[in-house]
Design an enzyme around this catalytic site. Structure first.
Site, PDB file in Angstrom:
ATOM      1  N   HIS A  76      -7.506   9.709  -1.771  1.00 58.59           N
ATOM      2  CA  HIS A  76      -6.779   9.704  -0.505  1.00 58.59           C
ATOM      3  C   HIS A  76      -7.502  10.477   0.600  1.00 58.59           C
ATOM      4  O   HIS A  76      -7.431  10.119   1.775  1.00 58.59           O
ATOM      5  CB  HIS A  76      -5.381  10.284  -0.726  1.00 58.59           C
ATOM      6  CG  HIS A  76      -4.376   9.890   0.295  1.00 58.59           C
ATOM      7  ND1 HIS A  76      -3.032   9.857   0.053  1.00 58.59           N
ATOM      8  CD2 HIS A  76      -4.508   9.494   1.590  1.00 58.59           C
ATOM      9  CE1 HIS A  76      -2.381   9.477   1.140  1.00 58.59           C
ATOM     10  NE2 HIS A  76      -3.262   9.249   2.084  1.00 58.59           N
TER      11      HIS A  76
ATOM     12  N   LYS B  45      -2.837   5.897  -4.151  1.00 58.25           N
ATOM     13  CA  LYS B  45      -3.904   6.851  -3.843  1.00 58.25           C
ATOM     14  C   LYS B  45      -3.659   8.173  -4.553  1.00 58.25           C
ATOM     15  O   LYS B  45      -2.512   8.629  -4.644  1.00 58.25           O
ATOM     16  CB  LYS B  45      -3.968   7.087  -2.323  1.00 58.25           C
ATOM     17  CG  LYS B  45      -4.000   5.819  -1.490  1.00 58.25           C
ATOM     18  CD  LYS B  45      -3.969   6.126  -0.002  1.00 58.25           C
ATOM     19  CE  LYS B  45      -3.733   4.877   0.816  1.00 58.25           C
ATOM     20  NZ  LYS B  45      -2.324   4.409   0.745  1.00 58.25           N
TER      21      LYS B  45
ATOM     22  N   ASP C 113       0.834  -1.200   0.000  1.00 53.66           N
ATOM     23  CA  ASP C 113       0.000   0.000   0.000  1.00 53.66           C
ATOM     24  C   ASP C 113       0.869   1.251   0.000  1.00 53.66           C
ATOM     25  O   ASP C 113       1.602   1.512   0.950  1.00 53.66           O
ATOM     26  CB  ASP C 113      -0.901  -0.009   1.242  1.00 53.66           C
ATOM     27  CG  ASP C 113      -1.779   1.219   1.332  1.00 53.66           C
ATOM     28  OD1 ASP C 113      -2.938   1.137   0.888  1.00 53.66           O
ATOM     29  OD2 ASP C 113      -1.319   2.257   1.851  1.00 53.66           O
TER      30      ASP C 113
END
Length: 283
Positions: free
Chosen positions: A107, A74, A44
């Site tokens: 995000h 993101k 991630d």
């Protein structure tokens, strides 16, 4: 690797490895390499972390087939709005050095999220992104964005740990089959969490660490934790949570620890401007 199903039918590993605040000076690449060697298959990152390139280098250096590694990134606030988001997606793909991203999130919940979401949906149609979702979106922000959606979020990545369990938000997400992901699942090393006597007692019972108990609790609650570390010991320890299960009494004991308070409140609308000033990822 243990996996769970998302609302679009795709599968995602039950635990991820986060790289927030890990610098792209070789440190990120090394940490991700260690995570992949340990067994993690979900990494991630985010445009605002400024280390997408390091993640991409580690993925290529691992020698693992691309389809075996699940990559999340993101879109940052600077790239919100339809046109800017299209470019932001291109930049993430270029930085990662990948043909597609498995999961791409908004995000933050501020500014033109509707325009940005439209760009994410089109990227799914174009095969550039497999799944899309949101991060830091409370119920109010989700309800504001939902009318603009043709594709529901697959996940909502939020601050979540035994002291801040997001119970009301999780109740809202459940009928939409939106999966909760947890950033700061270990409370960013908070002593209030890591030294909690209830958790220490449960850890002793199972012969595990407090961190392992916390991460296992997330998994059993259906939450996908995304712990971060640069320590080889902790990277390996955090992954070693699939050889035991918590009994119902222990699950209830952890549930009872919820304070309902996190490190910040996304519903504070001034937070968007503060974040935009704090993280400038390009001119």
């Amino acid at each position: 690797m243990h996996k769970v199903r998302l609302n679009n039918g795709t599968m995602i590993p039950a635990i991820g490895f986060g790289v927030f605040l890990i610098p792209d000076d070789g440190t990120c690449e090394k940490a991700v390499g260690c995570a992949l060697e340990t067994g993690y298959r979900f990494i991630d990152t985010a445009a605002a972390y400024m280390n997408e390139a390091g993640v991409g280098r580690a993925v290529r250096a691992s020698g693992l087939p691309r389809e075996e590694i699940y990559i999340t990134s993101k879109l940052w606030l600077q790239d919100y709005g339809y046109d800017a988001a299209k470019k932001g997606i291109e930049n993430s793909l270029r930085n990662l050095g990948l043909d597609y991203i498995d999961l791409y999130l908004l995000h933050q919940p501020y500014f033109d999220t509707a325009g940005a979401w439209k760009a994410l949906e089109e990227a799914v149609d174009e095969g550039l992104i497999k799944s899309i979702g949101v991060s830091n979106h409370t119920v109010g922000f989700l309800e504001k964005l939902m009318p603009w959606m043709n594709i529901l979020p697959a996940v909502n990545q939020m601050e979540c740990n035994p002291l801040f369990q997001q119970k009301e938000l999780r109740k809202y997400l459940k009928p939409h089959d939106i999966r909760m992901q947890a950033w700061y699942p270990l409370g960013h090393g908070s002593s209030a969490l890591m030294q909690n006597e209830v958790l220490k007692g449960i850890a002793e019972k199972y012969g595990k660490t407090v961190s392992q108990i916390i991460l296992r609790w997330h998994v059993e609650e259906g939450i996908i934790p995304v712990p971060k570390s640069v320590s080889v010991q902790h990277i390996r320890e955090n992954y070693d949570i699939f050889d035991f299960s918590l009994d119902e009494n222990d699950l209830q004991a952890v549930r009872s620890l919820d304070t309902g308070r996190g490190s910040h409140n996304p519903d504070d609308m001034s937070y968007g401007e503060k974040l935009l000033k704090a993280y400038r990822i390009h001119d």
